[in-house]
Design a protein around this motif. Structure first.
Motif, PDB file in Angstrom:
ATOM      1  N   THR A 112       0.907  -1.295   0.087  1.00  0.00           N
ATOM      2  CA  THR A 112       0.008   0.103   0.131  1.00  0.00           C
ATOM      3  C   THR A 112       0.933   1.391   0.076  1.00  0.00           C
ATOM      4  OG1 THR A 112      -1.770  -1.318   1.121  1.00  0.00           O
ATOM      5  CG2 THR A 112      -1.767   1.014   1.370  1.00  0.00           C
ATOM      6  N   ILE A 113       1.793   1.013   0.758  1.00  0.00           N
ATOM      7  CA  ILE A 113       2.927   2.413   0.858  1.00  0.00           C
ATOM      8  C   ILE A 113       3.490   2.516  -0.528  1.00  0.00           C
ATOM      9  CG2 ILE A 113       5.064   3.323   1.704  1.00  0.00           C
ATOM     10  CD1 ILE A 113       4.410   1.946   4.443  1.00  0.00           C
ATOM     11  N   ILE A 114       3.924   1.607  -1.172  1.00  0.00           N
ATOM     12  CA  ILE A 114       4.598   1.976  -2.448  1.00  0.00           C
ATOM     13  C   ILE A 114       3.400   2.343  -3.328  1.00  0.00           C
ATOM     14  CG2 ILE A 114       5.540   0.857  -4.511  1.00  0.00           C
ATOM     15  CD1 ILE A 114       6.753  -1.258  -2.340  1.00  0.00           C
ATOM     16  N   VAL A 115       2.313   2.041  -3.424  1.00  0.00           N
ATOM     17  CA  VAL A 115       1.319   2.378  -4.568  1.00  0.00           C
ATOM     18  C   VAL A 115       1.092   3.667  -4.178  1.00  0.00           C
ATOM     19  CG1 VAL A 115      -1.098   1.838  -5.395  1.00  0.00           C
ATOM     20  CG2 VAL A 115       0.380   0.075  -4.963  1.00  0.00           C
ATOM     21  N   MET A 227       7.193  12.380   1.410  1.00  0.00           N
ATOM     22  CA  MET A 227       6.780  10.870   1.080  1.00  0.00           C
ATOM     23  C   MET A 227       7.134  10.138   2.497  1.00  0.00           C
ATOM     24  SD  MET A 227       9.368  10.818  -2.186  1.00  0.00           S
ATOM     25  CE  MET A 227       9.717   9.126  -2.229  1.00  0.00           C
ATOM     26  N   ALA A 228       7.701  10.671   3.424  1.00  0.00           N
ATOM     27  CA  ALA A 228       7.834   9.795   4.645  1.00  0.00           C
ATOM     28  C   ALA A 228       6.552  10.059   5.296  1.00  0.00           C
ATOM     29  CB  ALA A 228       8.833  10.506   5.709  1.00  0.00           C
ATOM     30  N   VAL A 229       5.943  11.080   5.317  1.00  0.00           N
ATOM     31  CA  VAL A 229       4.607  11.252   6.047  1.00  0.00           C
ATOM     32  C   VAL A 229       3.589  10.527   5.275  1.00  0.00           C
ATOM     33  CG1 VAL A 229       2.820  13.257   6.668  1.00  0.00           C
ATOM     34  CG2 VAL A 229       5.159  13.627   6.849  1.00  0.00           C
ATOM     35  N   ILE A 230       3.362  10.559   3.984  1.00  0.00           N
ATOM     36  CA  ILE A 230       2.463   9.875   3.535  1.00  0.00           C
ATOM     37  C   ILE A 230       2.659   8.327   3.723  1.00  0.00           C
ATOM     38  CG2 ILE A 230       1.677   8.980   1.047  1.00  0.00           C
ATOM     39  CD1 ILE A 230       2.052  12.248   0.180  1.00  0.00           C
ATOM     40  N   SER A 231       3.938   7.989   3.611  1.00  0.00           N
ATOM     41  CA  SER A 231       4.288   6.398   4.185  1.00  0.00           C
ATOM     42  C   SER A 231       3.431   6.064   5.404  1.00  0.00           C
ATOM     43  CB  SER A 231       5.784   5.914   4.002  1.00  0.00           C
ATOM     44  OG  SER A 231       6.240   6.370   3.015  1.00  0.00           O
ATOM     45  N   VAL A 232       3.874   6.960   6.312  1.00  0.00           N
ATOM     46  CA  VAL A 232       3.147   6.664   7.757  1.00  0.00           C
ATOM     47  C   VAL A 232       1.730   6.744   7.679  1.00  0.00           C
ATOM     48  CG1 VAL A 232       2.892   7.856  10.194  1.00  0.00           C
ATOM     49  CG2 VAL A 232       5.082   7.772   9.033  1.00  0.00           C
ATOM     50  N   TYR A 233       1.281   7.621   6.990  1.00  0.00           N
ATOM     51  CA  TYR A 233      -0.470   7.504   6.727  1.00  0.00           C
ATOM     52  C   TYR A 233      -0.808   6.494   6.050  1.00  0.00           C
ATOM     53  CZ  TYR A 233      -4.804   8.897   4.752  1.00  0.00           C
ATOM     54  OH  TYR A 233      -6.075   9.145   4.383  1.00  0.00           O
ATOM     55  N   ARG A 297       7.994  12.649  14.389  1.00  0.00           N
ATOM     56  CA  ARG A 297       7.414  13.734  13.868  1.00  0.00           C
ATOM     57  C   ARG A 297       6.701  13.333  12.556  1.00  0.00           C
ATOM     58  NH1 ARG A 297      11.518  18.588  12.393  1.00  0.00           N
ATOM     59  NH2 ARG A 297       9.295  18.859  11.273  1.00  0.00           N
ATOM     60  N   GLN A 298       7.342  12.359  12.158  1.00  0.00           N
ATOM     61  CA  GLN A 298       6.506  11.832  10.761  1.00  0.00           C
ATOM     62  C   GLN A 298       5.367  11.330  11.094  1.00  0.00           C
ATOM     63  OE1 GLN A 298       9.790  11.630  11.320  1.00  0.00           O
ATOM     64  NE2 GLN A 298      10.684  12.209   9.488  1.00  0.00           N
ATOM     65  N   PHE A 299       5.216  10.697  12.322  1.00  0.00           N
ATOM     66  CA  PHE A 299       3.971   9.905  12.777  1.00  0.00           C
ATOM     67  C   PHE A 299       2.920  11.020  13.223  1.00  0.00           C
ATOM     68  CE2 PHE A 299       3.089   5.707  13.953  1.00  0.00           C
ATOM     69  CZ  PHE A 299       4.230   5.170  13.475  1.00  0.00           C
ATOM     70  N   VAL A 300       3.534  12.017  13.884  1.00  0.00           N
ATOM     71  CA  VAL A 300       2.437  12.809  14.147  1.00  0.00           C
ATOM     72  C   VAL A 300       1.723  13.637  12.926  1.00  0.00           C
ATOM     73  CG1 VAL A 300       2.017  15.069  15.315  1.00  0.00           C
ATOM     74  CG2 VAL A 300       3.266  13.246  16.326  1.00  0.00           C
ATOM     75  N   LYS A 301       2.600  13.938  11.826  1.00  0.00           N
ATOM     76  CA  LYS A 301       1.982  14.399  10.840  1.00  0.00           C
ATOM     77  C   LYS A 301       1.061  13.452   9.971  1.00  0.00           C
ATOM     78  CE  LYS A 301       5.941  17.441  10.157  1.00  0.00           C
ATOM     79  NZ  LYS A 301       7.127  17.604   9.411  1.00  0.00           N
ATOM     80  N   GLY A 302       1.763  12.131   9.965  1.00  0.00           N
ATOM     81  CA  GLY A 302       1.097  11.190   9.234  1.00  0.00           C
ATOM     82  C   GLY A 302      -0.208  10.916   9.718  1.00  0.00           C
TER      83      GLY A 302
END
Lengths: 309, 319
Positions: A112-115, A227-233, A297-302
Motif C-alpha cells: 500500500t505504501i509503495i502504490v 513521502m515519509a509522512v504519506i508512508s506513515v499515513y 515527527r513523521q508519525f504525528v504528521k502522518g
C-alpha cells in the motif's frame, strides 16, 4: 511593548523542542505566562487524570499478557505480584496463523505504501505544475473522494472485486486500500510540493530538462519529507484497517493481523484464554511502537492525514 | 489564463500560435501520463463503487439472482422501517454523545499540551499511544478490561468494594452505547487533541499580551481570546467527530455486533447485517447511500463553515 520585547528571547529559550513550523513557534504561548499557580496545578491534575485513563487499559493488557491462564483467574489484576510468565507469548508463536497474519499485514502495508506514494507523487507533480486544465479538474475530482465514507461503498467493492477475480487476494486488498488512501495522500503531496519555488523548475527547464528529468531530479528529492509522512499515513491505514479485510478477504492464508486477532479471540480455542489474546494484541502494536519512538515527527504528521478522512 | 501564462513563462521564446498549441498539447499529454494511474485506481475503486451503490439502492438483489429494478421500494422501506428508524436514532445518539465526550476534552487537552512545561511534552507523547493500536486490538483490550467476572474493572470493583464498577458494561442494553462512546473517545480524543494543540500554538502571543495589558483574567482571556481563535479547530474537530461517529462500524462490530438487542445497532452495522447476513443488497445499498450522503453533506459543511481552503487549513495546523 517594551515588556514584550524584553521577554521574547526568554520565552524562546525556555520553549521545549516541539515539532511545529518555525512561523508558528515564533508566535505562541503568550498567555501561559500570565497564568496563576492554581490554574497550572489544575491543568496538571486534569492532564494526569487523562494520562491515567489512557495508560491504564494498556498497562492492564501488558500485565495480563504475562500471566498464565490460571494466574489470570486468581492473581492480582493490576499489580505484577503472584508470578509472571512468557507462556502466552510462546503459545502465540506456536499457534499456526499468527505468523501468517503478521506476514500478510506487512505485505499489505508495504504494498500500500509503495502504490500510494508513487501515485501521489506523479499526480501531485502534475497538479502543482498546472500544465493543462486536465490536472486541475482531476484534482477536484480526487478531493471529492475525501468526503466519501468507505463504509458506504463496501457492498459494490465486494462485488466488483469478485467480478475482477481479485476478491480474497492481497493484490486486490492493496489496490482498494490504496485507492481509499489516495485522496488524502494527493492533498498532502500537493500542499507540500506547492512550497517548491517556481524558479527551480524554470532553471531546470532552461538547462534542457524535460518533465521526466524535473520529476526525478527535482520533485522526488524535494518531496522526501512528505513521502515519509504519506508512508506513515498509508502504512498505519494498512496495518490497522479492519473493515476492508473483513469485506474483501476470506481465506485464512489471506487474513491480516487485525482481522486475525479478532478471529483468534473469537475462536473456540482461545476465546477464554485472555492472556494469549492480550499477548497477540501487544505483539501487533510493537512494530508501530518502535516506529513511533523513532519517527515521532513523521508519525504525528502522518496521523494528521486522518484529519482529512 | 493561468495555464497559458504558465506555458509562456516556461518557454518565453514560444510565440507563434501553432507552437503554443503544440506546447499545450504536450503539457496535456504529460498531465495525462502523470495523472492516469491515480485516476484509474481512484476511479475504479472509489467513484465507480459510489455510483454503483446509489444504483443498487433502486434494485432488489440477493447475489444469486439477477438484479431487479425496484424503483423507490427500498427508499420507502427505509423511511417506514422501524428497524432502520431505530438504527438512525442510535447513530444520531452515538454521534451526539461522541461529540459531547470528545470535543471539550480534546480542546482542554490540546491547550494543555500546547503549554511550555517539559512534562507536558512527555504527556503529549504518551497521549498519542491509543492511535498506535488497531481498532481490533483496542477493542479486544477493552473487552477484557470490561469483562464482567474477571476483567480489570470488575476486579477493582470486587477488591475495593466499589460494586458499581462490576457491571456488564457491554452486555446491558442501557449501558452498552455509553460504553462504546467512552471507548471511541479513548481511541480518537488523542487525534483531536493534535488539532487543538496546533490551533492553540497558532494563536499569536500578542493577543494574550494585549489581553493581559487590559487586565484580563485567565478565564477572560480564555473566553475572549482562546475560544474565538480556536473556532476553525472547533469546526474541523467537531465535523470529524460527527462524520466519524455517524459512519462508525469497527468497534461495534467487534464488541457488540449491534447488541444487546438492538441497543448499539448503528446504521453501518444495520447495513452490514442487511447486506452480508440477510443478502438484501438492494436495501443495504439504500442504507449505505444514506451513510454516504451524511458524509458528503458534513464534509461540504466543513468546507463552508471554515471558509475555502479549510482542508488545507486543517492540514497546515497539523503540519
Amino acid at each position: 511593548m517594551v515588556a514584550t520585547l524584553t521577554k521574547a528571547p526568554r520565552r524562546a529559550a525556555t520553549r521545549p523542542r516541539v515539532p511545529t513550523k518555525a512561523g508558528a513557534r515564533a508566535s505562541t504561548l503568550g498567555g501561559i505566562r500570565g497564568r496563576s499557580k492554581a490554574s497550572r496545578l489544575g491543568a496538571f491534575v486534569l492532564g494526569t487524570i487523562w494520562l491515567v485513563f489512557v495508560l491504564a487499559p494498556i498497562y492492564y493488557m501488558v500485565l495480563i499478557s504475562f500471566r498464565s491462564p490460571a494466574q489470570y483467574l486468581t492473581a492480582n489484576a493490576w499489580l505484577p505480584t503472584g508470578g509472571l510468565t512468557l507462556s502466552s507469548y510462546s503459545s502465540v508463536f506456536d499457534s499456526s496463523g499468527i505468523g501468517t497474519y503478521f506476514r500478510n499485514s506487512a505485505e499489505l502495508a508495504v504494498g500500500t505504501i509503495i502504490v500510494v506514494v508513487l501515485l501521489s507523487l506523479a499526480a501531485g507533480y502534475r497538479i502543482v505544475r498546472r500544465g493543462s486544465r486536465f490536472s486541475a479538474v482531476s484534482f477536484r475530482v480526487i478531493l471529492f473522494g475525501i468526503a466519501i465514507p468507505i463504509q458506504a461503498i463496501v457492498i459494490p467493492l465486494y462485488f466488483m472485486t469478485n467480478k475482477m477475480h481479485i476478491y480474497d487476494t492481497m493484490f486486490g486488498l492493496i489496490l482498494v486500500l490504496a485507492a481509499s488512501l489516495i485522496p488524502v495522500a494527493v492533498l498532502l503531496m500537493v500542499n507540500y510540493l506547492r512550497l517548491i519555488p517556481r524558479q527551480l523548475y524554470d532553471a531546470m527547464a532552461v538547462d534542457g530538462a524535460g518533465p521526466w528529468g524535473i520529476f526525478t531530479h527535482l520533485v522526488i528529492p524535494m518531496a522526501r519529507p512528505v513521502m515519509a509522512v504519506i508512508s506513515v499515513y498509508s502504512g498505519l491505514g494498512a496495518w490497522n484497517n479492519f473493515l476492508l479485510p473483513l469485506i474483501l478477504t476470506q481465506s485464512n492464508s489471506n487474513t491480516v493481523l487485525p482481522l486475525g486477532m479478532y478471529k483468534f479471540a473469537s475462536s473456540d480455542q482461545y476465546a477464554l484464554n485472555v492472556p494469549v489474546v492480550m499477548a497477540t494484541v501487544v505483539l501487533s502494536v510493537l512494530p508501530l511502537l518502535f516506529l513511533y519512538l523513532g519517527l515521532r515527527r513523521q508519525f504525528v504528521k502522518g496521523i494528521g492525514g486522518f484529519a482529512l478522512r | 489564463m493561468v495555464a497559458s501564462s504558465a506555458v509562456l513563462n516556461r518557454n518565453p521564446a514560444v510565440r507563434t500560435p501553432s507552437a503554443k498549441t503544440a506546447a499545450r498539447r504536450r503539457a496535456f499529454f504529460t498531465d495525462l501520463v502523470g495523472m492516469s494511474p491515480t485516476l484509474a485506481l481512484y476511479g475504479a475503486f472509489i467513484i465507480v463503487p459510489t455510483v454503483f451503490a446509489v444504483f443498487l439502492s433502486f434494485t432488489h438483489w440477493n447475489v444469486d439472482g439477477p438484479i431487479k429494478w425496484a424503483g423507490f421500494a427500498n427508499w420507502s422501506r427505509f423511511f417506514s422501517d422501524p428497524v432502520s428508524y431505530h438504527s438512525l436514532l442510535v447513530t444520531l445518539e452515538l454521534a451526539g454523545f461522541s461529540w459531547l465526550a470528545q470535543t471539550p476534552v480534546a480542546m482542554a487537552l490540546g491547550i494543555f499540551i500546547a503549554g511550555t512545561q517539559r512534562y507536558r511534552a512527555v504527556y503529549a507523547t504518551l497521549y498519542l499511544l491509543p492511535l498506535l493500536l488497531s481498532t481490533a486490538g483496542l477493542s479486544l483490550m477493552w473487552e477484557d478490561v470490561l469483562f464482567p467476572q474477571y476483567g480489570g474493572l470488575a476486579w477493582l470493583g470486587r477488591h475495593l468494594h466499589m460494586a458499581f464498577l462490576s457491571r456488564t458494561w457491554l452486555g446491558s442494553p442501557n449501558l452498552a452505547l455509553y460504553t462504546i462512546v467512552v471507548i471511541i473517545a479513548w481511541q480518537f480524543v488523542p487525534f483531536h487533541t493534535l488539532i487543538f494543540q496546533a490551533g492553540r500554538r497558532a494563536i499569536p502571543a500578542e493577543l494574550y499580551d494585549a489581553a493581559s495589558v487590559d487586565g484580563a483574567s485567565v478565564r477572560q482571556s480564555f473566553w475572549h481570546v482562546t475560544l474565538p481563535q480556536l473556532r476553525y479547530s472547533i469546526v474541523t474537530s467537531s465535523t470529524l467527530v460527527l462524520v466519524g461517529s455517524l459512519t462508525y462500524f469497527d468497534i461495534i462490530y467487534i464488541l457488540t455486533q449491534g447488541g444487546p438487542g438492538d441497543s448499539t445497532r448503528v446504521l453501518a452495522m444495520d447495513m452490514y447485517n442487511v447486506g452480508f447476513n440477510q443478502t438484501e443488497f438492494g436495501y443495504a445499498s439504500a442504507i449505505a447511500t444514506v451513510l454516504g450522503v451524511i458524509g458528503i453533506v458534513l464534509a461540504v459543511l466543513l468546507v463552508r463553515l471554515s471558509g475555502f481552503g479549510s482542508m488545507e487549513g486543517t492540514q497546515e495546523g497539523i503540519w
